[in-house]
Design a protein around this motif. Structure first.
Motif, short mmCIF file in Angstrom:
data_model
loop_
_atom_site.label_atom_id
_atom_site.label_comp_id
_atom_site.label_asym_id
_atom_site.label_seq_id
_atom_site.Cartn_x
_atom_site.Cartn_y
_atom_site.Cartn_z
N TYR A 164 0.80 -1.16 -0.07
CA TYR A 164 0.01 -0.03 0.09
C TYR A 164 0.78 1.23 0.09
O TYR A 164 0.47 2.22 -0.94
CB TYR A 164 -0.80 0.13 1.29
CG TYR A 164 -1.83 1.22 1.44
CD1 TYR A 164 -3.00 1.22 0.64
CD2 TYR A 164 -1.50 2.23 2.34
CE1 TYR A 164 -4.04 2.47 0.70
CE2 TYR A 164 -2.43 3.34 2.24
CZ TYR A 164 -3.50 3.30 1.51
OH TYR A 164 -4.30 4.58 1.68
N VAL A 165 2.02 1.23 0.96
CA VAL A 165 2.91 2.37 0.88
C VAL A 165 3.45 2.62 -0.37
O VAL A 165 3.82 3.86 -0.83
CB VAL A 165 3.85 2.26 2.12
CG1 VAL A 165 5.00 3.30 1.89
CG2 VAL A 165 3.18 2.25 3.34
N ALA A 166 3.89 1.47 -1.12
CA ALA A 166 4.63 1.68 -2.33
C ALA A 166 3.80 1.88 -3.46
O ALA A 166 4.08 2.35 -4.47
CB ALA A 166 5.14 0.21 -2.88
N SER A 167 2.45 1.60 -3.22
CA SER A 167 1.43 1.96 -4.53
C SER A 167 1.14 3.36 -4.69
O SER A 167 1.51 4.41 -3.86
CB SER A 167 0.02 1.36 -4.39
OG SER A 167 -0.44 2.00 -3.22
N GLU A 168 0.80 3.85 -5.97
CA GLU A 168 0.59 5.24 -6.12
C GLU A 168 -0.74 5.81 -5.41
O GLU A 168 -1.46 4.96 -5.20
CB GLU A 168 0.25 5.23 -7.66
CG GLU A 168 -0.08 6.58 -8.29
CD GLU A 168 -0.22 6.44 -9.88
OE1 GLU A 168 -1.30 7.32 -10.32
OE2 GLU A 168 0.43 5.56 -10.58
N SER A 169 -0.53 6.88 -4.76
CA SER A 169 -1.64 7.39 -4.19
C SER A 169 -3.01 7.11 -4.66
O SER A 169 -3.28 7.52 -5.87
CB SER A 169 -1.36 8.95 -3.67
OG SER A 169 -2.40 9.19 -2.83
N GLY A 170 -4.02 6.76 -3.88
CA GLY A 170 -5.34 6.52 -4.41
C GLY A 170 -5.64 5.21 -5.34
O GLY A 170 -6.52 4.71 -5.46
N ARG A 171 -4.53 4.42 -5.41
CA ARG A 171 -4.49 3.09 -6.25
C ARG A 171 -5.29 2.11 -5.79
O ARG A 171 -6.05 1.27 -6.33
CB ARG A 171 -3.31 2.84 -6.95
CG ARG A 171 -3.16 1.70 -7.77
CD ARG A 171 -3.04 2.19 -9.00
NE ARG A 171 -2.81 0.66 -9.83
CZ ARG A 171 -3.36 0.68 -11.20
NH1 ARG A 171 -3.90 1.78 -11.78
NH2 ARG A 171 -3.18 -0.24 -11.69
N VAL A 172 -5.13 2.02 -4.33
CA VAL A 172 -5.53 0.98 -3.63
C VAL A 172 -6.30 1.59 -2.60
O VAL A 172 -5.87 2.31 -1.55
CB VAL A 172 -4.44 0.22 -2.91
CG1 VAL A 172 -4.88 -0.72 -1.79
CG2 VAL A 172 -3.55 -0.52 -3.71
N SER A 173 -7.76 1.06 -2.60
CA SER A 173 -8.59 1.72 -1.67
C SER A 173 -8.50 1.36 -0.39
O SER A 173 -7.82 0.13 -0.09
CB SER A 173 -9.89 1.32 -2.00
OG SER A 173 -10.32 0.10 -1.74
#
Length: 179
Positions: free
Chosen positions: A15-24
């Motif tokens: 989640y931290v590594a993902s693009e902001s907003g990509r994972v709800s």
């Protein structure tokens, strides 16, 4: 096994590594639950199912088939998770499959039945740096503290350093690094 809380490290780091907003936040929560879910098999102890049994601890619920079943359920509930079916499937498969992989890296137990039902063999990773967690009240002992320190060193630190590096190398040109 690592402590139940350390199994949450994988979805949290992704989640931290993902693009902001990509994972709800709902998909994140489902991933945390999925990463912890295989250890629900500890009820087998209360049901007098032997540890080494296919349905004992680290048995069927620690298999890739189990991870696929959880992923399939995720595809069915993708809309409430605020994701596409493919995203929910992939996310939940990785989160669930991370559990037996971390367990296989521990210093004790009987290994994980990763290939169940095709093969009942229990598997360990060739490198096993994570101290196995004591179950129950034993967790509140010196050995429990050693386990937590081992998990910080071998799971949490590498995952979050990796997530931070991933964010840095994937930032958009012209955007300053995060502070």
């Amino acid at each position: 096994m690592p402590t139940i809380l350390t199994h949450a490290a994988v979805p949290l780091a992704m989640y931290v590594a993902s693009e902001s907003g990509r994972v709800s936040s709902r998909l994140l929560a489902a991933g945390v639950v999925a990463a912890m879910l295989p250890d629900a098999d500890v009820v087998a102890f209360a049901m007098h199912i032997p540890y080494a049994d296919a349905f004992g601890h680290r048995g069927a619920s620690h298999s890739l088939l189990f991870a696929l079943l959880i992923a399939g359920l995720g595809a069915g509930v993708a809309k409430p998770l605020r994701s596409s079916p493919l995203q929910a499937m992939t996310w939940l498969f990785v989160c669930t499959a991370s559990h037996p992989l971390l367990d296989a890296m521990t210093s004790g137990g009987l290994g994980v039945a990763l290939a169940w039902p095709w093969n009942d063999a229990r598997w360990f990773a060739p490198w096993r740096p994570i101290r196995v967690s004591p179950i129950g009240v034993g967790f509140l002992s010196a050995r429990g503290m050693e386990t937590l320190l081992s998990e910080l060193r071998w799971v949490w630190l590498p995952l979050f350093v990796g997530a931070g590096m991933w964010k840095l190398i994937n930032r958009k040109p012209g955007h300053p690094p995060p502070r």
